[in-house]
Design a protein around this motif. Sequence first.
Motif: not given
Length: 410
Positions: A258-268, A286-288, A312-317, A362-366
Amino acid sequence: MANIIEELQLLKQASQEQTAASQAVVQAVSGKMAAIDRNINDSITKVESTYDQKTSNLTIIATDGYRKAIEHNSGGRNTVIYDAQGNPNIMCVIPRFNIEDLGLADLNLGTGVHPAFITNGAPRSEILVGKYLASAAAGGSAVIGGPQPRTSINYDTAKRLCTQKGDNWHLMSIHEWAAIALWSLANGTVPRGNTYYGRSYEAKWETARRVDDGLPGDTNGTGRTGTGKGPVTWNHDHSEFGVCDLVGNVWEWIDQMKLDDGQILTTLDNNPAVAEANWHRHPAYFDLTSENQSGTGYIGSPVLSNSVTKRNGPADNNIYKYPYMHNSHFAAITKSAGYTPNELLRRLLIESATTATVGGGIWCLNYGERLPFRGASWYDGSFSGLGAIALNYGRSYSYSNIGFRPAFFV
């Protein structure tokens, strides 16, 4: 007078004796009736037990016969796993492979066993992936060919329906998806699919019957098709025994990323038991290139970076109401000067060392939490592919073009 009293006493005594005798008879009859009832109940129980045992044996014979027939006809490439609801699920057997054996040196994937075949550090000899998308038939998550895939379902519900199937069941992971995609690329069998309203965008002659009975390519109506209804070129190995509909038809919710405020999280590695709170936070975001939080349209391509400098939007939203990032090919996004290339993310087809790989946009929001779905839907055309990934919606989102696929550990 004395005689009358004596006679009355004799009559009373006789009545009492008769009553006692009657009660004794009643007790004797009751005892015999109880014994008869017990014998009848015992007999019924024995008959029911024998019937249940024979029925169970017949069920085992029937289900085992079905499984053996599927395995025999597919040369062991497909099997049948029965879930906790008693539904059959046709699964594709994906054997373990070493990354270097794929011969994809340009992708810079490293060496060793692909993480899809490792759980908490321990290797697996194979994984089982649903041959078909989960359908609403037979309880709501059966993996069978023909019916419409189950859609309009959010991430948490898709994951719950998979785990409710019993031990070792889980929602298909980012690791499993990538392993199949890389295997297909290496073997020259990258699948097409229902990517343009009941037909392949690339090969218009490849079609399947639409749910609305519309003409292939007609952009009116719903172009979704039944599970596994397309030609073999829509399967991951271009055979009738491959994983169906990975590309197009409907997007698929994917777990363990998943993404959390643009940061990539995965299981290892491929471990669905790891709680989301413990997923690894990669130094990858993922930055702009330019910040804009007005409107809802396209804002530009995402950039892989070691931090987020523009959102491209407010953090934690977690809502979806701001501009989105997009690139027609996930592997074509640029990397910032400070970004350190990430081997695991390349193995998961999130990052790439070259565009000479599987296709897909790819489509994303950070900003906020974003859960992935992959593969694209029946109307995504050239943006569809094994590399296609949408990271612009939250876990509660559902729509008629998003489904899911169960997987199983042996």
